[in-house]
Write a protein that holds these residues in place. Structure first.
Motif, PDB file in Angstrom:
ATOM      1  N   ASN A 105     -30.893  31.733  28.106  1.00 20.01           N
ATOM      2  CA  ASN A 105     -31.270  31.228  29.428  1.00 20.01           C
ATOM      3  C   ASN A 105     -31.500  32.393  30.376  1.00 20.01           C
ATOM      4  OD1 ASN A 105     -28.439  31.553  30.863  1.00 20.01           O
ATOM      5  ND2 ASN A 105     -28.029  30.412  28.974  1.00 20.01           N
ATOM      6  N   ASN A 106     -32.433  32.195  31.273  1.00 22.89           N
ATOM      7  CA  ASN A 106     -32.838  33.216  32.245  1.00 22.89           C
ATOM      8  C   ASN A 106     -32.838  32.588  33.635  1.00 22.89           C
ATOM      9  OD1 ASN A 106     -34.999  33.426  29.675  1.00 22.89           O
ATOM     10  ND2 ASN A 106     -33.752  35.243  30.052  1.00 22.89           N
TER      11      ASN A 106
ATOM     12  N   TRP B   9     -30.487  38.317  39.160  1.00 23.24           N
ATOM     13  CA  TRP B   9     -30.958  37.922  37.834  1.00 23.24           C
ATOM     14  C   TRP B   9     -29.763  37.753  36.894  1.00 23.24           C
ATOM     15  CZ3 TRP B   9     -32.902  41.695  40.908  1.00 23.24           C
ATOM     16  CH2 TRP B   9     -34.247  41.604  41.279  1.00 23.24           C
TER      17      TRP B   9
ATOM     18  N   ASP C 219     -29.319  36.924  32.635  1.00 19.33           N
ATOM     19  CA  ASP C 219     -29.902  36.618  31.322  1.00 19.33           C
ATOM     20  C   ASP C 219     -28.776  36.518  30.303  1.00 19.33           C
ATOM     21  OD1 ASP C 219     -32.739  36.813  32.083  1.00 19.33           O
ATOM     22  OD2 ASP C 219     -32.276  38.925  32.388  1.00 19.33           O
TER      23      ASP C 219
ATOM     24  N   TYR D  40     -27.742  35.295  26.221  1.00 18.58           N
ATOM     25  CA  TYR D  40     -28.171  34.933  24.867  1.00 18.58           C
ATOM     26  C   TYR D  40     -26.922  34.783  24.003  1.00 18.58           C
ATOM     27  CZ  TYR D  40     -32.519  36.722  26.784  1.00 18.58           C
ATOM     28  OH  TYR D  40     -33.604  36.945  27.603  1.00 18.58           O
TER      29      TYR D  40
ATOM     30  N   ASN E 235     -24.290  38.644  28.280  1.00 18.02           N
ATOM     31  CA  ASN E 235     -24.875  38.290  29.573  1.00 18.02           C
ATOM     32  C   ASN E 235     -25.086  39.559  30.393  1.00 18.02           C
ATOM     33  OD1 ASN E 235     -23.644  37.674  32.668  1.00 18.02           O
ATOM     34  ND2 ASN E 235     -25.430  36.492  32.061  1.00 18.02           N
TER      35      ASN E 235
END
Length: 673
Positions: A288-289, A311, A313, A315, A340
């Motif tokens: 998710n971003n 920001w 990010d 995974y 993250n």
């Protein structure tokens, strides 16, 4: 007040039957599943069209996720505007609790918690909400205060109608807002795809017939799930969710949000083995971003313009399975891991001077690998014993030279990664005999410190008016907790009582440092995250669900939490006693629901954060629906009035004493095909 007094009060209210709804739709009746770790509330009609809780928790097809969450007895919401409220579980919030989406870890990109993961999900793409409290909540990650896992709705295969769906549109008068929802499902024998889309637009709402500025927002949300059956007992599933918000006002903050974007995606494989020893096996990979941009260009009299983008990010992946060791023993195993990266910037534009730049989150990389085990043992027909635990290897590190240099100003050494081994263990027993059931759970839990607490650099907190600086040397919070539950359930009535007590060590708060200079113009001073020896959170929740007459049902819930520090001073952001009661009449095509919400005054406030007292309030809401068939399809008319008597009020967790909306007339039309 001692914990024994909480027990007496809780039992007394339970006997009076004015308490909290059992937001605990749990405990299957077969074999060893008679205990319950997760409290699940089903909120989608396609899962169970006649589910009574559905009709209460999802009052209209255009409800927001926050509308649903606020009806759960253990949950309150921090409100900074009219958008993206932040969940609080029994007085715990932010990094003290776990928020996941279908087991996916999501971290917001806003330093001010203006984008909790719950804000990226809509009821139209939500299957259920799983609520877990205390140490039993560690399945999805280490925490000390509980967890919420929001499960996404999936495509329905082999449906009677190959193509089905729903469209609904509504209008609310108080904010001149419109809500539009579209759902589509294609379900063949082996393949299905489900789409949902939501568009919301709201202006500034009215309170006491006066406009409350900076409460507007616009939002567009899309969700797609596709499912393919590989065999009669296994399938692949792909989820893609996109959520865009813009022009979002935050009345309680000095800045608004020009844009908030989330892109969430996951691929999963699940099989129900024909080998009876394995109940299921599931594995998922995801990413998710998140991008979040704070903005003050629309604020009048701003002393200095600032841009604050962020920001995040993430995974990760997880694998989970359940193994039936024997007829009395079930073992659940879950392994997971994620990485993250968060970054937040602030650029200031002083008049007649060059812009100034700094990192408020200095490129922080958090990586966690964990193992969760849960064992249920059926001792006999009445007793089930449960033991679960979680072990996390957690690493946190600043990856930018600028970020390290900034914190070295305060003599912090952050060249090396911060490595922690987090431990969670919980044990309990459940007793069930006839209509009566009870349980006791005792646990120990730890949680990782947040990026704000460790590395935050001059983060302005509008709640107390101070700039905050992180402290990489703080310890992780720990909690010793106990929870007692009891209930009595018949065909027509369900009464539940829950009592809880949490002793927290290394409780993290900001401490004022007069020697430090402020960065934010007008700030009261600078605080650094430090810790007190211990704090305590305790309280009760009580619930009642009963059928009064053939077509008349009552659901009521009460909640109370008391928080104190080691000097017996009140902790901040603790809700007072609240009682929510709903009566619903449903017959044939018509339904009518009346709701009352009563909250007492909160006079026990924290002077440490300049917290203000809030008065008591009482609200009345009224909603009705009428449905009729159009050929083979259904048309449904919705109407309602929230805050029927136009009460001027604030909830205690509302920042800045910003009033909630006044009388709000709603009208809507839904078409189901």
């Amino acid at each position: 007040m001692e914990f024994s007094k909480f027990i007496a009060i809780g039992l007394g209210l339970g006997l009076l039957a004015f308490g909290n709804v059992s937001a605990q739709e749990c405990c299957p009746t077969d074999s060893i599943y008679k205990h319950c770790n997760l409290q699940e509330v089903v909120i989608t009609e396609k899962v169970s069209g006649d589910n009574a809780l559905l009709k209460f928790y999802k009052s209209t097809k255009t409800s927001s996720t926050e509308d649903v969450l606020s009806r759960l007895a253990a949950v309150n919401l921090i409100r900074r505007g009219n958008y993206a409220m932040e969940p609080v579980i029994r007085g715990f919030s932010a990094s003290q609790i776990g928020l996941t989406l279908d087991g996916i870890k999501i971290f917001g990109a806003c330093t001010d918690h203006m984008d909790p993961p719950t804000s990226y999900v809509e009821p139209s793409n939500l299957k259920s909400i799983q609520l877990a409290t205390s140490a039993g909540a560690s399945k999805f990650g280490s925490n000390i205060g509980g967890s919420l896992n929001l499960q996404l709705a999936q495509a329905q295969l082999g449906t009677e109608k190959t193509v089905s769906g729903m469209f609904t549109s509504s209008y609310s008068l108080a904010s001149q807002s419109t809500n539009n929802v579209l759902e589509l499902n294609y379900g063949a024998k082996r393949f299905g795809i489900r789409f949902s889309g939501v568009y919301r637009k709201s202006g500034n709402y009215l309170a006491n017939r006066q406009e409350v500025p900076f409460t507007q927002y616009q939002k567009l949300n899309f969700s797609v799930n596709s499912k393919y059956m590989l065999s009669d007992n296994s399938f692949l599933s792909l989820d893609v969710l996109a959520d865009d918000g813009w022009n979002i006002g935050y009345a309680a903050l000095p800045m608004d949000v020009s844009s908030a974007k989330a892109r969430i995606y996951a691929l999963s494989y699940k099989v129900f083995p024909k080998n009876k020893a394995f109940t299921y096996f599931e594995t998922k990979v995801y990413g998710n971003n998140i991008i979040h941009s704070m903005d003050d260009t629309k604020r009048p009299l701003t002393p200095m313009h600032m841009d604050m983008p962020g920001w995040s990010d993430t995974y990760g992946a997880y694998t989970e399975t359940a193994i039936t060791l024997n007829s009395k023993n079930l073992l659940t195993i879950r392994t997971d891991g994620y990485t993250n990266l968060t970054r937040a910037e602030m650029t200031m534009y002083p008049q007649n001077s060059a812009p100034m730049f700094m990192l408020t989150w200095p490129d922080v990389r958090n990586t966690t690998i964990g193992l969760y085990l849960n064992n249920d043992y059926l001792l006999n027909k009445k007793f089930t014993i449960n033991l679960n635990g979680r072990l996390d290897y957690s690493s946190s590190k600043i990856t930018s030279e600028i970020g390290r240099t900034q914190l070295e100003v305060f003599n912090y050494k952050v060249d090396n990664a911060r490595i922690k081994l987090l431990k969670n263990i919980n044990g309990g027993t459940t007793y069930k005999s006839g209509n009566f059931h009870s349980s006791i759970n005792i646990g120990y839990s730890e949680r990782p410190s947040s990026t704000n607490e460790l590395y935050g650099f001059y983060l302005f907190n509008a709640y107390d008016g101070y700039d905050y600086i992180g402290n990489p040397n703080i310890k992780d919070e720990r909690s010793f907790n106990m929870e007692l539950n009891a209930g009595y359930k018949t065909k027509f009535t369900d009464i539940t009582v829950a009592l809880f007590n949490n002793e927290i060590q290394n409780y993290t708060l900001g401490k004022y440092h007069p020697e430090l200079s402020v960065m934010t113009i007008g700030a009261n001073g600078v605080k650094v995250y430090e810790q007190i020896a211990h704090a305590n959170l305790k309280g009760f929740e009580i619930g009642l669900s009963t059928v009064l007459l053939k077509n008349l049902q009552l659901i009521s819930n009460a909640r109370y939490t008391k928080g104190t520090d080691n000097d017996n001073n009140p902790l901040p952001l603790i809700s007072p006693f609240k009682l929510t009661s709903s009566v619903r009449y449903a017959k044939s095509k018509f339904s009518l629901q009346a709701e009352n919400i009563w909250a007492t005054a909160q006079n026990k406030v924290s002077t440490m954060v300049n917290e203000k007292t809030t008065p008591a309030y009482t609200l009345f809401n009224l909603r009705g629906t009428y449905a009729f068939k159009v050929k083979q399809n259904k048309l449904e008319l919705n109407a309602g009035v929230e805050n029927l008597f136009d009460t001027y009020y604030q909830d205690h967790l509302d920042w800045g004493n910003i009033p909630r909306p006044g009388r709000n007339v709603m009208m809507g039309l839904s078409y189901v095909f």
